[in-house]
Write an enzyme that holds these catalytic residues in place. Structure first.
Site, PDB file in Angstrom:
ATOM      1  N   GLY A  20      62.201 -14.241 -32.298  1.00  0.00           N
ATOM      2  CA  GLY A  20      61.818 -13.279 -33.338  1.00  0.00           C
ATOM      3  C   GLY A  20      60.361 -13.275 -33.770  1.00  0.00           C
TER       4      GLY A  20
ATOM      5  CG  ASP B 202      62.280 -14.223 -37.187  1.00  0.00           C
ATOM      6  OD1 ASP B 202      62.525 -15.323 -37.734  1.00  0.00           O
ATOM      7  OD2 ASP B 202      63.085 -13.680 -36.400  1.00  0.00           O
TER       8      ASP B 202
ATOM      9  CG  ASP C 135      68.980 -15.673 -44.073  1.00  0.00           C
ATOM     10  OD1 ASP C 135      68.892 -14.973 -45.096  1.00  0.00           O
ATOM     11  OD2 ASP C 135      70.009 -15.740 -43.386  1.00  0.00           O
ATOM     12  CB  THR C 136      70.281 -20.532 -45.126  1.00  0.00           C
ATOM     13  OG1 THR C 136      69.912 -21.061 -43.849  1.00  0.00           O
ATOM     14  CG2 THR C 136      71.346 -19.472 -44.961  1.00  0.00           C
ATOM     15  N   GLY C 137      67.033 -21.096 -44.993  1.00  0.00           N
ATOM     16  CA  GLY C 137      66.018 -22.150 -44.962  1.00  0.00           C
ATOM     17  C   GLY C 137      66.392 -23.313 -44.058  1.00  0.00           C
TER      18      GLY C 137
ATOM     19  CG  LEU D 168      61.357 -22.174 -41.001  1.00  0.00           C
ATOM     20  CD1 LEU D 168      60.621 -21.297 -42.001  1.00  0.00           C
ATOM     21  CD2 LEU D 168      60.385 -22.696 -39.950  1.00  0.00           C
TER      22      LEU D 168
ATOM     23  CG  ASP E  55      67.931 -10.123 -32.311  1.00  0.00           C
ATOM     24  OD1 ASP E  55      67.468 -10.992 -33.084  1.00  0.00           O
ATOM     25  OD2 ASP E  55      69.043 -10.240 -31.757  1.00  0.00           O
TER      26      ASP E  55
ATOM     27  NE  ARG F   3      64.847 -10.220 -29.422  1.00  0.00           N
ATOM     28  CZ  ARG F   3      65.210 -11.205 -30.240  1.00  0.00           C
ATOM     29  NH1 ARG F   3      64.497 -11.460 -31.325  1.00  0.00           N
ATOM     30  NH2 ARG F   3      66.281 -11.923 -29.992  1.00  0.00           N
TER      31      ARG F   3
HETATM   32  P1  IMP Z   1      67.965 -19.639 -41.674  1.00  0.00           P
HETATM   33  O1  IMP Z   1      66.772 -19.604 -42.585  1.00  0.00           O
HETATM   34  O2  IMP Z   1      68.181 -20.960 -41.021  1.00  0.00           O
HETATM   35  O3  IMP Z   1      69.199 -19.140 -42.361  1.00  0.00           O
HETATM   36  O4  IMP Z   1      67.776 -18.666 -40.463  1.00  0.00           O
HETATM   37  C1  IMP Z   1      66.707 -17.883 -40.248  1.00  0.00           C
HETATM   38  C2  IMP Z   1      66.952 -17.166 -38.937  1.00  0.00           C
HETATM   39  O5  IMP Z   1      68.096 -16.308 -39.044  1.00  0.00           O
HETATM   40  C3  IMP Z   1      65.795 -16.263 -38.613  1.00  0.00           C
HETATM   41  O6  IMP Z   1      64.864 -16.915 -37.802  1.00  0.00           O
HETATM   42  C4  IMP Z   1      66.471 -15.137 -37.879  1.00  0.00           C
HETATM   43  O7  IMP Z   1      66.559 -15.471 -36.504  1.00  0.00           O
HETATM   44  C5  IMP Z   1      67.856 -15.072 -38.439  1.00  0.00           C
HETATM   45  N1  IMP Z   1      67.953 -13.996 -39.442  1.00  0.00           N
HETATM   46  C6  IMP Z   1      68.038 -14.132 -40.789  1.00  0.00           C
HETATM   47  N2  IMP Z   1      68.071 -12.963 -41.408  1.00  0.00           N
HETATM   48  C7  IMP Z   1      67.999 -12.008 -40.431  1.00  0.00           C
HETATM   49  C8  IMP Z   1      67.962 -10.568 -40.450  1.00  0.00           C
HETATM   50  O8  IMP Z   1      67.987  -9.902 -41.493  1.00  0.00           O
HETATM   51  N3  IMP Z   1      67.852  -9.970 -39.233  1.00  0.00           N
HETATM   52  C9  IMP Z   1      67.802 -10.661 -38.059  1.00  0.00           C
HETATM   53  N4  IMP Z   1      67.820 -11.997 -38.000  1.00  0.00           N
HETATM   54  C10 IMP Z   1      67.920 -12.679 -39.180  1.00  0.00           C
HETATM   55 MG    MG Z   2      64.964 -16.979 -35.671  1.00  0.00          MG
END
Ligand code: IMP
Ligand code: MG
Length: 177
Positions: free
Chosen positions: A42, A101, A104-106, A109, A160, A166
């Protein structure tokens, strides 16, 4: 699933934001070497736009990529991260800037930061294009944030839905019909 795409961040807005972030990065790393670590897939558009704005004579850039995914039961609270592709570059003693990119939940990262910190970098920072603070499950410090967005599913500019969209130059919201 039938859906439409609603534009939420235009190409112009993205490019303006990339300008701002790149300027900050140049200021913060001037005279140094930095390894940009893109999380596949992403962050590819974002990373390449940032990298092109950093003059070689100011900051010496190296690029590398990592591909990670969460595995196991996503209902479990202690989701772990699987490294599908690790870095080729040495991390020890280097300034690392992770390019992502979306936060989200964090969890992604948080885990990547942990893995890389064990390799003893000189510094370790995070730059994300998008941030969904409402969705956060683990606390994570992000150094450069492009846009904070509400909790909706986005696509475009590298991001995506089922591997589609993308290549769009803007960020769109997926709206189910
Ligand atoms: P998290 O912070 O571990 O929950 O995940 C983040 C990852 O989830 C990002 O790098 C994206 O690949 C995927 N992701 C989270 N939100 C979205 C969205 O709205 N569209 C597409 N991918 C998302
Ligand atoms: Mg990702």
């Amino acid at each position: 699933m039938e859906y439409i795409i609603e534009k939420v961040i235009s190409e112009e807005e993205i490019q303006k934001k990339v300008d701002e972030l790149s300027k900050r990065i140049i200021e913060d790393y001037e005279g140094k070497s930095v390894l940009l670590v893109g999380l596949l897939r992403g962050s590819v558009m974002f990373l390449s736009d940032i990298a092109r704005r950093i003059p070689e004579e100011k900051v010496n850039i190296t690029m590398d990529f990592m591909d990670v995914s969460s595995y196991g039961n996503s209902m479990e609270s202690s989701r772990e991260i699987k490294i599908n592709k690790d870095l080729e570059e040495e991390v020890a003693g280097r300034h690392i800037l992770i390019i992502e990119d979306i936060v989200d939940t964090g969890r992604t990262l948080n885990e990547v930061k942990h893995i890389l910190s064990l390799r003893k970098p000189a510094s370790l920072k995070i730059c994300t294009l998008l941030d969904k603070p409402e969705r956060r499950e683990v606390e994570i410090e992000v150094d450069y944030v492009g846009f904070k967005i509400p909790d909706f599913f986005v696509i475009g500019y590298g991001i995506d839905y089922a591997q589609r969209h993308r290549a769009l130059p803007y960020i769109g919201k997926v709206v189910v019909k």
